[in-house]
Scaffold this motif. Structure first.
Motif, PDB file in Angstrom:
ATOM      1  N   LEU A   1       0.979  -1.703  -0.172  1.00  0.00           N
ATOM      2  CA  LEU A   1      -0.226   0.116   0.071  1.00  0.00           C
ATOM      3  C   LEU A   1       0.802   1.119  -0.480  1.00  0.00           C
ATOM      4  O   LEU A   1       0.411   2.133  -0.839  1.00  0.00           O
TER       5      LEU A   1
ATOM      6  N   ALA B   1       2.524   2.173  -3.522  1.00  0.00           N
ATOM      7  CA  ALA B   1       1.580   2.253  -4.573  1.00  0.00           C
ATOM      8  C   ALA B   1       1.238   4.053  -4.256  1.00  0.00           C
ATOM      9  O   ALA B   1       0.622   4.560  -5.083  1.00  0.00           O
ATOM     10  N   ARG B   2       1.970   4.291  -2.948  1.00  0.00           N
ATOM     11  CA  ARG B   2       1.420   6.212  -2.793  1.00  0.00           C
ATOM     12  C   ARG B   2       2.332   6.756  -3.323  1.00  0.00           C
ATOM     13  O   ARG B   2       2.134   7.861  -3.736  1.00  0.00           O
TER      14      ARG B   2
ATOM     15  N   GLU C   1       4.655   0.185  -7.924  1.00  0.00           N
ATOM     16  CA  GLU C   1       4.122  -1.252  -8.038  1.00  0.00           C
ATOM     17  C   GLU C   1       3.983  -2.137  -8.483  1.00  0.00           C
ATOM     18  O   GLU C   1       5.014  -2.319  -9.340  1.00  0.00           O
TER      19      GLU C   1
ATOM     20  N   GLY D   1      -0.882  11.216   1.505  1.00  0.00           N
ATOM     21  CA  GLY D   1      -2.143  10.563   0.769  1.00  0.00           C
ATOM     22  C   GLY D   1      -3.036  10.999   2.309  1.00  0.00           C
ATOM     23  O   GLY D   1      -2.726  11.552   2.926  1.00  0.00           O
ATOM     24  N   ILE D   2      -4.338  10.916   1.897  1.00  0.00           N
ATOM     25  CA  ILE D   2      -4.922  10.975   3.069  1.00  0.00           C
ATOM     26  C   ILE D   2      -5.617  10.033   4.061  1.00  0.00           C
ATOM     27  O   ILE D   2      -6.077   9.095   3.303  1.00  0.00           O
ATOM     28  N   GLY D   3      -4.986   9.790   5.261  1.00  0.00           N
ATOM     29  CA  GLY D   3      -5.629   8.783   6.463  1.00  0.00           C
ATOM     30  C   GLY D   3      -5.013   9.004   7.191  1.00  0.00           C
ATOM     31  O   GLY D   3      -5.210  10.246   7.830  1.00  0.00           O
TER      32      GLY D   3
ATOM     33  N   HIS E   1      -1.877   7.246   8.377  1.00  0.00           N
ATOM     34  CA  HIS E   1      -0.738   6.911   8.699  1.00  0.00           C
ATOM     35  C   HIS E   1       0.165   7.813   9.766  1.00  0.00           C
ATOM     36  O   HIS E   1       1.119   6.178  10.311  1.00  0.00           O
TER      37      HIS E   1
ATOM     38  N   PHE F   1      -1.189  10.632  -6.610  1.00  0.00           N
ATOM     39  CA  PHE F   1      -2.081   9.603  -6.454  1.00  0.00           C
ATOM     40  C   PHE F   1      -2.823  10.234  -5.410  1.00  0.00           C
ATOM     41  O   PHE F   1      -4.154  10.134  -4.901  1.00  0.00           O
TER      42      PHE F   1
ATOM     43  N   GLN G   1      -7.177  11.101  -5.256  1.00  0.00           N
ATOM     44  CA  GLN G   1      -7.893  10.489  -3.377  1.00  0.00           C
ATOM     45  C   GLN G   1      -8.529  11.807  -3.186  1.00  0.00           C
ATOM     46  O   GLN G   1     -10.345  11.588  -2.990  1.00  0.00           O
TER      47      GLN G   1
ATOM     48  N   PHE H   1      -9.554  -2.652   4.923  1.00  0.00           N
ATOM     49  CA  PHE H   1      -7.768  -2.778   3.883  1.00  0.00           C
ATOM     50  C   PHE H   1      -7.987  -3.716   3.150  1.00  0.00           C
ATOM     51  O   PHE H   1      -7.528  -3.804   1.968  1.00  0.00           O
TER      52      PHE H   1
ATOM     53  N   LYS I   1      -9.539  -0.789   0.415  1.00  0.00           N
ATOM     54  CA  LYS I   1      -8.476   0.223   0.032  1.00  0.00           C
ATOM     55  C   LYS I   1      -7.623  -0.613  -0.798  1.00  0.00           C
ATOM     56  O   LYS I   1      -7.289  -0.097  -1.839  1.00  0.00           O
ATOM     57  N   GLU I   2      -6.805  -1.748  -1.136  1.00  0.00           N
ATOM     58  CA  GLU I   2      -6.477  -2.423  -1.801  1.00  0.00           C
ATOM     59  C   GLU I   2      -7.040  -2.669  -3.227  1.00  0.00           C
ATOM     60  O   GLU I   2      -5.851  -1.636  -4.501  1.00  0.00           O
TER      61      GLU I   2
ATOM     62  N   TYR J   1      -6.763   1.508  -4.505  1.00  0.00           N
ATOM     63  CA  TYR J   1      -5.557   2.160  -3.933  1.00  0.00           C
ATOM     64  C   TYR J   1      -4.725   1.551  -5.566  1.00  0.00           C
ATOM     65  O   TYR J   1      -4.088   2.120  -6.345  1.00  0.00           O
TER      66      TYR J   1
ATOM     67  N   ARG K   1      -3.441   3.875  -9.221  1.00  0.00           N
ATOM     68  CA  ARG K   1      -1.862   3.502  -9.570  1.00  0.00           C
ATOM     69  C   ARG K   1      -2.721   3.347 -11.129  1.00  0.00           C
ATOM     70  O   ARG K   1      -1.681   3.561 -11.726  1.00  0.00           O
TER      71      ARG K   1
END
Lengths: 72, 625
Positions: free
Chosen positions: A26, A29-30, A34, B79-81, B83, B114, B118, B214, B217-218, B221, B225
């Motif tokens: 993940l 990917a950001r 990938e 990214g917005i999250g 993390h 990315f 988002q 999760f 999200k994958e 994401y 991409r």
């Protein structure tokens, strides 16, 4: 032949086959990296530094062992 | 591609305020780290406020009221999250914004889009600023911003913020904000959101929820991409550019030999500037030629004429007085040190050197249960332990934060202390003394890290960072950053210093200080083979380690006094005062950051390690010196 990222030598290019760690997948990917993409190893310090286009990423040894690549 | 410079465009002369229900619009400036957000904020508002990528060093997020709305800067995020700290701060700002100015770098568009997608997926009205276009061109990159606009469905403005190009256009769009749209919703979201015309709040809620699952999200994401890859294919063309200075330098620093030589050179320069020039000459000038000569007699006379003697007089202008010692420490000692250190750090930070240093030191730090990221708090620690302790928040796990805080609290000497250590080692015999001191300190560092790595539960995270391109720092940016950090530091540290001085003054006035000195004496005499009055130095060291080191300087005859310590005693006491407890301000921050249990252990641990190491070294030196 498939190998892990930490086995690459400086200057070698490789295609990413698999991220074994989902968190790394993940986060990659950001960063814009990938599965299927070709990266180049530009420094080996125990820690691996890879480059794709203008993007450079430093990856600790522990993580680089969990990234499967195929030399190209 | 035409890049207009500012020549009487509407944005610069217009002054009308756009209001929604009498309120200014909230406009958030959002982007990845190192894309030039701060420079754009500065250019749009005329204010300088810095959002550092080291959390804690900037507490609040900069905000400015402008003619087009309330502009809010955010920390750099990928990214917005949830993390990390920066993402949480940025997310909260973004969720309350009416318009988003998304800054992307033409150098790293593939990565930066990315976040852009988002934000578009979340349905925010948005303009994209394609910044650092000059750097992209010199790297052989060309971007067709018109096609990018079509793909995204939002306005894309090309800019070179450092040359003030494109800023007017951004202003124009923010003033005529009816042209700012929400962008094209990605196809991949259609599987998750049935109604395309959902209202904004609802939409953000759904996306946030999807991205906290999760598996979903994958999927998102990876689809995101793929979409970016397709866009990039259509808009970006690269011409192999074999050589750029920035690229050459950046790769050179990743070479083990060149990297180590550069690191040694940078440390030497830091030592020369902060340790010798500022800690030595400037601090000496401020303290001896100005404060002690003019300010101290002045303030003491005033206080003595109002309150001639007694406890209050002692607390205000006594040995540890609020108006004397505290004032001297903050303005005479800390201000020049913190300023020069921040200046040095700002240059390193803006040049892109620190992430490369992190990559270089990663391997060694892994052995201590840390990773390369920890080099940032450790280096900051040589400036100020208090500031560095807050910065341990950038580390990925609790155990890394514990190890880094312990190393900072136990081992790293701060800049104020370093200056005195350097002077004292010169007395104690130069090179030989340096070697003994450095080997001892480095050994303790390795032992502490290795032991904590073994005994602490859990696992440390690995290094995974993006290395920004090397850049020549902008003078204006460096100065502004330094000033803003120094100001923040003074605001934070001053109250703690006042409290610390008050505490030790009360100990002194009540007679407890003498009692503690007597209680400590056996430890210093029997264990460390030092004269009994060295106990005073450790009491002083409880408040600040450099305060203790200053006491040592007197005992070693540095100020022209009579030396009561011989060479090996100087080295022993230097090692002990280095390993001894951190200053009161740092201890307070340690309690705040790590909780009372861990902080007390570190505090007691530094007593133990200081005296055991000192005792061991003293016995070894008695045999060999």
């Amino acid at each position: 032949m498939n190998t892990t990222l930490n086995e690459l030598k400086k200057g070698q290019s490789a295609k990413i086959i698999e991220f074994k760690n989902p968190e790394t997948r993940l986060q990659s990917a950001r960063f814009g990296i990938e599965v299927g993409q070709v990266i180049k190893c530009i420094a080996k310090l125990g820690t691996v530094v890879i480059q794709k286009n203008q993007q450079q990423i430093a990856i600790g040894k522990g993580l680089s062992k969990e990234i499967l690549v195929k030399e190209v | 591609m035409s890049l207009l410079s500012c020549g009487g465009c509407k944005g610069c002369s217009a002054n009308q305020k756009i209001k929604t229900d009498g309120k200014l619009l909230n406009i958030a400036l959002v982007g990845n780290p190192n894309v030039g957000k701060s420079v754009i904020f500065n250019a749009l508002t005329g204010y300088y406020v810095e959002v550092s990528n080291y959390p804690g060093t900037t507490v609040d997020t900069p905000t400015a009221d402008t003619s087009f709305g309330k502009l809010i800067d955010t920390p750099g995020i990928y990214g917005i999250g949830n993390h990390n700290d920066e993402e949480i701060i940025a997310k909260n700002i973004v969720l309350n914004s009416d318009i988003i100015v998304n800054v992307v770098s033409a150098l790293s568009l593939e990565r930066d889009l990315f976040l852009t997608l988002q934000l578009i997926d979340m349905g925010f009205p948005l303009i994209v600023v394609l910044n650092q276009y000059d750097e992209a061109i010199s790297n052989g990159i060309k971007i067709n911003s018109e096609i990018l606009e079509k793909h995204l469905g939002v306005k894309v403005i090309t800019a070179i913020a450092t040359k003030n190009q494109g800023i007017c256009q951004i202003k124009d769009f923010l003033i005529n904000n009816s042209q700012i749209t929400s962008g094209i919703v990605s196809d991949y979201l259609k599987n998750f959101i049935a109604d395309e015309n959902l209202e904004k709040v609802k939409r953000i809620e759904i996306i946030s929820e999807l991205e906290s699952d999760f598996d979903k999200k994958e999927v998102i994401y990876s689809s995101r991409r793929k979409k970016i890859n397709k866009i990039i294919e259509n808009i970006l063309s690269t011409k192999e550019n074999d050589f750029t200075i920035s690229g050459y330098l950046g790769n050179l620093l990743l070479n083990p030999v060149a990297g180590v030589i550069t690191a040694a050179f940078v440390l030497f320069a830091l030592y020369q500037v902060v340790g010798v020039m500022v800690a030595g000459n400037i601090v000496d000038f401020l303290e001896n030629k100005i404060l002690l000569k003019y300010y101290f007699p002045f303030i003491t006379n005033i206080i003595n004429s109002i309150i001639p003697s007694g406890s209050i007089n002692q607390i205000l202008v006594g040995e540890f007085g609020l108006l004397t010692m505290t004032f001297q420490y903050i303005l005479g000692l800390l201000l020049p040190l913190v300023f020069s250190f921040n200046l040095f750090m700002a240059i390193l930070e803006d040049s892109g050197y620190l992430p490369r240093l992190a990559a270089l030191t990663d391997r060694f730090l892994t052995k201590l249960g840390l990773n390369g990221r920890a080099i940032i708090p450790l280096i900051l620690g040589f400036g100020c332990i208090t500031m560095a302790t807050i910065t341990t928040r950038i580390l990925g796990s609790q155990r890394e934060r514990t190890i880094a805080t312990a190393v900072l609290g136990l081992i790293i000497p701060c800049s104020a202390q370093l200056g005195l250590i350097i002077g004292l080692i010169a007395i104690a015999g130069g090179l030989k003394a340096w070697l003994i001191y450095l080997i001892t300190i480095f050994t303790i560092l390795t032992i502490v890290g290795t032991v904590l790595n073994k005994i602490l539960p859990g696992e440390s995270t690995h290094l995974f960072i993006d290395l920004p391109p090397m850049r020549l720092p902008l003078f204006k940016n460096v100065i502004n950053k330094t000033l803003s950090k120094t100001k923040h530091f003074l605001i934070e540290a001053t109250p703690l210093f006042l409290l610390g001085s008050l505490f030790i003054s009360i100990l002194q006035v009540s007679g407890s200080l003498i009692f503690i000195q007597k209680a400590l004496a056996p430890l210093t005499v029997n264990l460390l083979h030092l004269p009994p009055e060295t106990a005073n130095v450790f009491i002083m060291g409880l408040i600040r380690r450099d305060f203790g080191a200053a006491g040592l300087a007197g005992m070693a005859g540095l100020n022209g006094g009579i030396a009561v310590l011989n060479h090996s005693q100087i080295i022993v006491s230097l090692v002990v005062i280095t390993l001894f407890v951190p200053c009161i301000a740092s201890v307070v921050i340690m309690f705040k950051e790590r909780g009372w249990k861990e902080a007390s252990l570190i505090w007691i641990g530094s007593w133990v390690s200081a005296f055991i190491t000192g005792s061991f070294l003293s016995n070894v030196l008695r045999i060999f010196m």
